[in-house]
Design an enzyme around this catalytic site. Sequence first.
Site, mmCIF file in Angstrom:
data_model
loop_
_atom_site.group_PDB
_atom_site.id
_atom_site.type_symbol
_atom_site.label_atom_id
_atom_site.label_comp_id
_atom_site.label_asym_id
_atom_site.label_seq_id
_atom_site.Cartn_x
_atom_site.Cartn_y
_atom_site.Cartn_z
ATOM 1 N N LEU A 150 7.062 -2.750 6.255
ATOM 2 C CA LEU A 150 6.273 -2.219 5.152
ATOM 3 C C LEU A 150 7.139 -1.225 4.394
ATOM 4 C CD1 LEU A 150 2.850 -1.434 6.926
ATOM 5 C CD2 LEU A 150 3.415 -3.449 5.568
ATOM 6 N N ASP A 151 6.931 -1.109 3.088
ATOM 7 C CA ASP A 151 7.644 -0.093 2.326
ATOM 8 C C ASP A 151 7.326 1.290 2.874
ATOM 9 O OD1 ASP A 151 8.615 -2.095 0.681
ATOM 10 O OD2 ASP A 151 7.016 -1.859 -0.799
ATOM 11 N N LYS A 152 8.221 2.221 2.618
ATOM 12 C CA LYS A 152 8.086 3.572 3.169
ATOM 13 C C LYS A 152 6.720 4.182 2.875
ATOM 14 C CE LYS A 152 10.340 6.951 1.130
ATOM 15 N NZ LYS A 152 9.315 7.956 0.721
ATOM 16 N N ARG B 240 3.824 -5.563 -4.829
ATOM 17 C CA ARG B 240 3.962 -4.633 -5.945
ATOM 18 C C ARG B 240 4.529 -5.323 -7.175
ATOM 19 N NH1 ARG B 240 7.540 -0.211 -3.161
ATOM 20 N NH2 ARG B 240 7.380 0.813 -5.194
#
Length: 283
Positions: free
Chosen positions: A94-96, A195
């Site tokens: 997952l993105d930060k 996104r």
Amino acid sequence: MNGRVARPSLKVKDGDRVSVELPPPRRLDLEPEPLPLAVLHEDEHLLVIDKPAGMAVHPGAGRSSGTLVHALLHRYPEIEGVGGAGRPGIVHRLDKDTTGLMVVARSQRAYLALVDAMQARSVRRIYDALVWGEPRASHGSLATQLGRDPRERKRIAVLTRGGRPARTHWRVAERFRVATLLSVSLDTGRTHQIRVHLAHLGHPVVGDPVYGGRAKKQLSPREPGRSLPRDLLMCLRRQALHASELALAHPVTGKPLAFASPWPEDLAQAVGLLRAARAGGQQ
């Protein structure tokens, strides 16, 4: 190329001789760190983690400590030899600043089986995304090629040539006019896929600092007379994206596993603001 330094645009022809100098491989020294972990499930083969915002999954450019991998090595030292170098146990990421559910392999047997399950699309992952605006349709899918933006290499872009195939499915969960809550699922797991795809759809994720685009600029918290968008951005100092559901067959026993993660406080507060505004007739 043929003994001379080559320009990136140089075309390669039959008979050309290309030489490349690579630096020697660097060993990644990963020091375990006693960081908090929200573990929803653990057994000898796998873990299910509820990742908070602000925690990178593994070391990368500009980040050599404080990651999920460092925390895993401290709590589960046997995971060091599982999976890829520098990313022990990591099957997907997952993105930060994306929150929510992740499955982590604790044994090499589980790692290989989970990688195969991801490629076979037999792991069900559902994300909640709060986006700007209101899609006309109630559901839809996007299938594009994704790759590095040729003009800005730190970004991912929808490409007309090259890239890797990516497919995202979305449906409207709740409408608020100024914003919409979507339920999103993936057939592929490309970097920044949700996104980028939602921005390409014309409805970027609220709070997204990279792909917010024109909507993000129009709805700046400094802009007067836009109290609801301003309040949303004050609540969400990150992209409003949360991995809320995870379902899979156990990679060793085959037992069905399913998990759910409640919204983090900032996302819950933002949706609460929108619901209150809708009830009060605020646009």
